[in-house]
Design a protein around this motif. Structure first.
Motif, PDB file in Angstrom:
ATOM      1  N   SER A 190       9.521  99.640  67.474  1.00  0.00           N
ATOM      2  CA  SER A 190      10.585 100.553  66.837  1.00  0.00           C
ATOM      3  C   SER A 190      11.749  99.853  66.140  1.00  0.00           C
ATOM      4  O   SER A 190      12.274  99.797  64.994  1.00  0.00           O
ATOM      5  CB  SER A 190      10.950 101.666  67.669  1.00  0.00           C
ATOM      6  N   GLU A 191      12.283  98.878  67.109  1.00  0.00           N
ATOM      7  CA  GLU A 191      13.258  98.409  66.479  1.00  0.00           C
ATOM      8  C   GLU A 191      12.997  97.336  65.552  1.00  0.00           C
ATOM      9  O   GLU A 191      13.515  97.011  64.681  1.00  0.00           O
ATOM     10  CB  GLU A 191      14.241  97.728  67.726  1.00  0.00           C
ATOM     11  N   LEU A 192      11.960  96.731  65.640  1.00  0.00           N
ATOM     12  CA  LEU A 192      11.452  95.856  64.847  1.00  0.00           C
ATOM     13  C   LEU A 192      11.238  96.145  63.376  1.00  0.00           C
ATOM     14  O   LEU A 192      11.500  95.646  62.396  1.00  0.00           O
ATOM     15  CB  LEU A 192      10.255  94.988  65.314  1.00  0.00           C
ATOM     16  N   LEU A 232       7.863 102.885  48.378  1.00  0.00           N
ATOM     17  CA  LEU A 232       6.636 102.526  48.240  1.00  0.00           C
ATOM     18  C   LEU A 232       6.217 101.278  49.444  1.00  0.00           C
ATOM     19  O   LEU A 232       5.323 101.225  50.194  1.00  0.00           O
ATOM     20  CB  LEU A 232       6.153 101.926  46.918  1.00  0.00           C
ATOM     21  N   LEU A 233       7.348 100.385  49.555  1.00  0.00           N
ATOM     22  CA  LEU A 233       6.985  99.148  50.185  1.00  0.00           C
ATOM     23  C   LEU A 233       7.083  99.589  51.718  1.00  0.00           C
ATOM     24  O   LEU A 233       6.613  99.017  52.668  1.00  0.00           O
ATOM     25  CB  LEU A 233       8.030  98.072  50.046  1.00  0.00           C
ATOM     26  N   LEU A 234       8.210 100.467  52.026  1.00  0.00           N
ATOM     27  CA  LEU A 234       8.416 100.948  53.460  1.00  0.00           C
ATOM     28  C   LEU A 234       7.015 101.435  53.985  1.00  0.00           C
ATOM     29  O   LEU A 234       6.513 101.175  55.096  1.00  0.00           O
ATOM     30  CB  LEU A 234       9.496 101.977  53.472  1.00  0.00           C
ATOM     31  N   VAL A 240       0.918  98.720  57.906  1.00  0.00           N
ATOM     32  CA  VAL A 240       0.465  97.085  58.376  1.00  0.00           C
ATOM     33  C   VAL A 240       1.042  96.934  59.732  1.00  0.00           C
ATOM     34  O   VAL A 240       0.287  96.515  60.806  1.00  0.00           O
ATOM     35  CB  VAL A 240       1.048  96.328  57.325  1.00  0.00           C
ATOM     36  N   ILE A 241       2.319  97.005  60.088  1.00  0.00           N
ATOM     37  CA  ILE A 241       2.888  97.037  61.276  1.00  0.00           C
ATOM     38  C   ILE A 241       2.246  97.813  62.347  1.00  0.00           C
ATOM     39  O   ILE A 241       1.753  97.297  63.546  1.00  0.00           O
ATOM     40  CB  ILE A 241       4.334  97.253  61.322  1.00  0.00           C
ATOM     41  N   GLY A 243      -0.657  99.123  62.313  1.00  0.00           N
ATOM     42  CA  GLY A 243      -2.173  98.916  62.767  1.00  0.00           C
ATOM     43  C   GLY A 243      -2.196  97.481  63.572  1.00  0.00           C
ATOM     44  O   GLY A 243      -3.072  97.507  64.332  1.00  0.00           O
ATOM     45  N   VAL A 244      -1.464  96.689  63.236  1.00  0.00           N
ATOM     46  CA  VAL A 244      -1.250  95.131  64.078  1.00  0.00           C
ATOM     47  C   VAL A 244      -0.797  95.659  65.505  1.00  0.00           C
ATOM     48  O   VAL A 244      -1.367  95.053  66.436  1.00  0.00           O
ATOM     49  CB  VAL A 244      -0.407  94.242  63.285  1.00  0.00           C
ATOM     50  N   TYR A 245       0.208  96.407  65.560  1.00  0.00           N
ATOM     51  CA  TYR A 245       0.787  96.649  66.911  1.00  0.00           C
ATOM     52  C   TYR A 245      -0.313  97.410  67.684  1.00  0.00           C
ATOM     53  O   TYR A 245      -0.511  97.067  68.968  1.00  0.00           O
ATOM     54  CB  TYR A 245       1.906  97.511  66.768  1.00  0.00           C
ATOM     55  N   LEU A 246      -1.043  98.550  67.117  1.00  0.00           N
ATOM     56  CA  LEU A 246      -2.066  99.047  67.971  1.00  0.00           C
ATOM     57  C   LEU A 246      -3.316  98.137  68.436  1.00  0.00           C
ATOM     58  O   LEU A 246      -3.894  98.339  69.313  1.00  0.00           O
ATOM     59  CB  LEU A 246      -2.689 100.433  67.161  1.00  0.00           C
ATOM     60  N   GLN A 247      -3.546  97.032  67.518  1.00  0.00           N
ATOM     61  CA  GLN A 247      -4.616  96.161  67.860  1.00  0.00           C
ATOM     62  C   GLN A 247      -4.092  95.178  68.979  1.00  0.00           C
ATOM     63  O   GLN A 247      -4.847  94.634  69.953  1.00  0.00           O
ATOM     64  CB  GLN A 247      -4.998  95.389  66.689  1.00  0.00           C
ATOM     65  N   ILE A 248      -2.770  94.810  68.979  1.00  0.00           N
ATOM     66  CA  ILE A 248      -2.432  93.863  69.874  1.00  0.00           C
ATOM     67  C   ILE A 248      -1.697  94.359  71.225  1.00  0.00           C
ATOM     68  O   ILE A 248      -2.025  93.854  72.318  1.00  0.00           O
ATOM     69  CB  ILE A 248      -1.089  92.978  69.326  1.00  0.00           C
ATOM     70  N   VAL A 249      -0.995  95.537  71.267  1.00  0.00           N
ATOM     71  CA  VAL A 249      -0.840  96.202  72.470  1.00  0.00           C
ATOM     72  C   VAL A 249      -1.687  97.157  72.905  1.00  0.00           C
ATOM     73  O   VAL A 249      -1.888  98.185  72.352  1.00  0.00           O
ATOM     74  CB  VAL A 249       0.744  96.442  72.364  1.00  0.00           C
ATOM     75  N   PRO A 250      -2.376  97.235  74.022  1.00  0.00           N
ATOM     76  CA  PRO A 250      -3.118  98.249  74.334  1.00  0.00           C
ATOM     77  C   PRO A 250      -2.254  99.419  74.678  1.00  0.00           C
ATOM     78  O   PRO A 250      -1.198  99.234  75.307  1.00  0.00           O
ATOM     79  CB  PRO A 250      -3.939  97.607  75.466  1.00  0.00           C
ATOM     80  N   PRO A 251      -2.893 100.557  74.913  1.00  0.00           N
ATOM     81  CA  PRO A 251      -2.103 101.666  75.322  1.00  0.00           C
ATOM     82  C   PRO A 251      -1.824 101.584  76.714  1.00  0.00           C
ATOM     83  O   PRO A 251      -2.720 101.292  77.403  1.00  0.00           O
ATOM     84  CB  PRO A 251      -3.254 102.814  74.806  1.00  0.00           C
TER      85      PRO A 251
END
Length: 254
Positions: A190-192, A232-234, A240-241, A243-251
């Motif tokens: 969230s802070e990132l 639009l960029l946000l 993207v962030i 999707g990457v987070y859910l792939q890297i950090v397991p629930p």
């Protein structure tokens, strides 16, 4: 049209790289940074707090209604808090900074550009990017981080009140489900997001302010364009962030 869009995109990335390098160069404009930080905070704190209350309440009501239908009402707190912290809070902060602070940054730099103040600075050997853009971008990033915490807390409290008093939830279940589902990386991401979104809002506002077209009318058009482009960029970067987070950090518990 495609060539022009690609050219503008390249210039935006070039300005991002230049600002990233200029952050570590001396002299650092500390006074300008403090003034911009205070200005951005003063125009966004109250709207952020007011927006986060109904936002947290809507999320809590919607999630609570869904969990009641599924027979999992005890997980309402955890799901609501994660939605507020991971998704709603960074986006609310970024949209407010872009709409309130970014538009002011774009208008200020645009008016300086059409008055040829920036050209005069370059003639005197002063970098407009280091003198004006870097403090504004850093101020946007700093305010975004602090406001993200404020919006998260106010949104969670709003969701708690609406869930407990309007949906007959229990305080213990709300808090226990949050502690069982949430984890520390949720706060980190969230802070990132807040830092990245603040950087994007500041860079886009500065870029459009440095490149207005058609005099004073062009400055107004640049302000509108900066807000739309930032929005639009946000949303794209948030997707993207996430999707990457859910792939890297397991629930938690997974």
């Amino acid at each position: 049209m495609i060539t022009g869009a690609l050219r503008q995109t390249g210039r935006l990335f070039a300005l991002s790289a230049e600002v990233s390098r200029a952050i570590f160069k001396r002299p650092f404009q500390f006074r300008e940074f403090v003034e911009q930080f205070w200005f951005l905070a003063s125009v966004t704190i109250l709207p952020a707090a007011l927006v986060s209350i109904p936002f947290g309440a809507v999320i809590a009501l919607q999630v609570g209604s869904l969990t009641q239908q599924l027979g999992a009402q005890s997980f309402t707190g955890g799901a609501s808090v994660l939605a507020v912290v991971q998704q709603a809070s960074p986006l609310i902060v970024a949209l407010l900074i872009s709409g309130a602070g970014g538009s002011a940054i774009c208008a200020d730099l645009g008016s300086r550009t059409i008055r040829e103040e920036l050209d005069a600075m370059e003639v005197m050997g002063v970098s407009p990017v280091q003198r004006l853009v870097v403090p504004r971008v850093l101020a946007a990033m700093g305010v975004a981080v602090l406001l993200n915490g404020l919006v998260s807390v106010v949104g969670i409290l709003g969701g708690y009140v609406f869930n407990v008093y309007l949906q007959d939830g229990t305080p213990g279940a709300y808090l226990s489900s949050f502690s069982s589902l949430a984890q520390l990386p949720d706060l980190y991401v969230s802070e990132l997001k807040a830092v990245i979104f603040g950087f994007i809002a500041g860079i886009v506002a500065a870029y459009r302010g440095l490149n207005p077209r058609g005099g004073p009318k062009g400055v107004g058009d640049a302000v509108n364009q900066s807000v739309v482009i930032t929005f639009l960029l946000l949303f794209f970067v948030n997707m993207v962030i996430t999707g990457v987070y859910l792939q890297i950090v397991p629930p938690k518990g997974g």
